[in-house]
Design a protein around this motif. Structure first.
Motif, PDB file in Angstrom:
ATOM      1  N   ALA A   4       0.840  -1.199   0.000  1.00 59.57           N
ATOM      2  CA  ALA A   4       0.000   0.000   0.000  1.00 59.57           C
ATOM      3  C   ALA A   4       0.880   1.256   0.000  1.00 59.57           C
ATOM      4  O   ALA A   4       1.917   1.279   0.655  1.00 59.57           O
ATOM      5  N   TYR A   5       0.491   2.250  -0.735  1.00 60.20           N
ATOM      6  CA  TYR A   5       1.207   3.523  -0.806  1.00 60.20           C
ATOM      7  C   TYR A   5       2.599   3.349  -1.412  1.00 60.20           C
ATOM      8  O   TYR A   5       3.476   4.154  -1.167  1.00 60.20           O
ATOM      9  N   ILE A   7       4.788   1.228  -0.487  1.00 57.51           N
ATOM     10  CA  ILE A   7       5.748   0.959   0.592  1.00 57.51           C
ATOM     11  C   ILE A   7       6.466  -0.350   0.319  1.00 57.51           C
ATOM     12  O   ILE A   7       5.838  -1.367   0.085  1.00 57.51           O
ATOM     13  N   LEU A  15      10.201   1.572   9.265  1.00 60.18           N
ATOM     14  CA  LEU A  15       9.072   1.719  10.186  1.00 60.18           C
ATOM     15  C   LEU A  15       9.272   0.888  11.443  1.00 60.18           C
ATOM     16  O   LEU A  15       8.986   1.342  12.557  1.00 60.18           O
ATOM     17  N   LYS A  51       1.733  10.504   5.676  1.00 58.49           N
ATOM     18  CA  LYS A  51       1.047  10.260   6.950  1.00 58.49           C
ATOM     19  C   LYS A  51       1.049   8.783   7.336  1.00 58.49           C
ATOM     20  O   LYS A  51       0.167   8.332   8.080  1.00 58.49           O
ATOM     21  N   VAL A  52       2.014   8.041   6.802  1.00 56.73           N
ATOM     22  CA  VAL A  52       2.192   6.676   7.297  1.00 56.73           C
ATOM     23  C   VAL A  52       2.832   6.773   8.679  1.00 56.73           C
ATOM     24  O   VAL A  52       2.469   6.059   9.606  1.00 56.73           O
ATOM     25  N   ILE A  53       3.776   7.693   8.817  1.00 53.00           N
ATOM     26  CA  ILE A  53       4.268   8.063  10.143  1.00 53.00           C
ATOM     27  C   ILE A  53       3.488   9.298  10.589  1.00 53.00           C
ATOM     28  O   ILE A  53       3.501  10.320   9.921  1.00 53.00           O
ATOM     29  N   ARG A  54       2.785   9.146  11.695  1.00 53.28           N
ATOM     30  CA  ARG A  54       1.921  10.237  12.169  1.00 53.28           C
ATOM     31  C   ARG A  54       2.638  11.192  13.093  1.00 53.28           C
ATOM     32  O   ARG A  54       2.155  12.282  13.357  1.00 53.28           O
ATOM     33  N   VAL A 147       4.300  -1.959  16.682  1.00 54.31           N
ATOM     34  CA  VAL A 147       3.430  -2.677  15.774  1.00 54.31           C
ATOM     35  C   VAL A 147       4.268  -3.632  14.948  1.00 54.31           C
ATOM     36  O   VAL A 147       3.880  -4.038  13.859  1.00 54.31           O
ATOM     37  N   GLY A 149       4.903  -6.704  15.032  1.00 52.69           N
ATOM     38  CA  GLY A 149       4.227  -7.930  14.599  1.00 52.69           C
ATOM     39  C   GLY A 149       3.403  -7.701  13.355  1.00 52.69           C
ATOM     40  O   GLY A 149       3.505  -8.459  12.383  1.00 52.69           O
ATOM     41  N   LEU A 150       2.635  -6.660  13.343  1.00 54.52           N
ATOM     42  CA  LEU A 150       1.807  -6.360  12.182  1.00 54.52           C
ATOM     43  C   LEU A 150       2.671  -6.013  10.976  1.00 54.52           C
ATOM     44  O   LEU A 150       2.374  -6.406   9.851  1.00 54.52           O
ATOM     45  N   LEU A 151       3.742  -5.287  11.199  1.00 49.68           N
ATOM     46  CA  LEU A 151       4.607  -4.895  10.086  1.00 49.68           C
ATOM     47  C   LEU A 151       5.273  -6.113   9.458  1.00 49.68           C
ATOM     48  O   LEU A 151       5.472  -6.156   8.241  1.00 49.68           O
ATOM     49  N   SER A 153       4.006  -8.988   8.968  1.00 49.23           N
ATOM     50  CA  SER A 153       3.117  -9.748   8.091  1.00 49.23           C
ATOM     51  C   SER A 153       2.580  -8.909   6.944  1.00 49.23           C
ATOM     52  O   SER A 153       1.643  -9.302   6.269  1.00 49.23           O
ATOM     53  N   LEU A 154       3.181  -7.775   6.709  1.00 49.37           N
ATOM     54  CA  LEU A 154       2.746  -6.943   5.568  1.00 49.37           C
ATOM     55  C   LEU A 154       3.090  -7.609   4.245  1.00 49.37           C
ATOM     56  O   LEU A 154       4.233  -7.940   4.000  1.00 49.37           O
TER      57      LEU A 154
END
Lengths: 154, 154
Positions: A4-5, A7, A15, A51-54, A147, A149-151, A153-154
């Motif tokens: 996405a985006y 990345i 990240l 805005k992936v990094i807020r 995050v 763990g989530l990153l 499994s991207l």
DNA sequence: CGTGAAAGGTCTAACTA
DNA sequence: TAGTTAGACCTTTCACG
């Protein structure tokens, strides 16, 4: 592979590192992901502008500052009191998060306080807007600081 | 006036600034709080070693990465399944937070996912440990990025 | 995306109130 | 004990290849 985006894997690594230590210098971050400092800075700026990094936050130990109580309050709030409640919400200092949930106009509030008296006071102030159900947090057996763990499994 | 851990007004200002922007250089941070760069760095190191500052995290926009679903799952879990559940917990990737709540061995899980199918899968995997009640987040009308409000009332 | 030079930040240590 | 100053070193930034 592009995500996405747009990345890519390098962004993903960046990240992850910044999620764990937001203060890493670009030079060190670049070393870890295999990029020059300027290329690293360029990617970070890109991720910020998308805005992936807020933002970058210091994580503060509220317990150490005397805020020893965390609780969740579920507020069931019928249609008429919905909008007034949303207006009232930002004035409630102990409320750190408010989520609107599925299932009968319910809100879930995460609140942080320094005494049970403050919790009682908060509950009383919520009463005009609906029926609050309060659960205090006894312990938090899992709180992922990152995050990662989530990153992965991207 | 001195607060918990001997935290004074300058520390409070430092914490507020770093809660909003963890990447502030010490020189700029010092300018804002009225201290030289090295004195500022010294105080920050102190706050870190006291664990008042727990770390610095980049705040990542999970929605931008495809994690469009946030939900809360309340799991009521009787005595016998309590310990096995805690062991199982860290293997559940979508679970970002788990809080043990007052009221009948209940856990509240905050989960982040990229599809409803993943939510269904998660719920099925929780079934052996108790009775899950799931609410999806429709919106989050309040999410304080920082603890500035709490720091003000110290 | 890498390089190099200028600008500016950080770190350590010696100094001062 | 807590803050400042000074100088060496390192990082960031930006124009250019």
């Amino acid at each position: 592979m592009t995500l996405a985006y747009g990345i890519d894997l390098l962004d993903k690594k960046i990240l992850k590192e910044l999620a764990l230590d937001a203060r890493l210098p670009f030079a060190e971050l670049g070393r870890r992901v295999g990029l020059s400092p300027s290329a690293t800075a360029e990617r970070v700026r890109q991720l910020e502008s998308l805005k992936v990094i807020r933002g970058y936050r210091a994580e503060i130990n509220l317990e150490a500052l005397g805020y020893s109580i965390t609780a969740f309050v579920r507020l069931t709030c019928d249609g008429g009191r919905y909008r007034p409640f949303l207006k009232f919400l930002p004035t409630l200092e102990p409320v750190q998060e408010c989520h609107h949930l599925t299932g009968g106009d319910a809100f879930l509030l995460k609140v942080v306080l320094s005494s049970v008296a403050q919790l009682e006071d908060l509950i009383e102030r919520l009463l005009p807007y609906g029926s609050p159900t309060t659960s205090m947090v006894l312990s938090t057996p899992l709180e992922r600081k990152q995050v990662v763990g989530l990153l992965n499994s991207l």
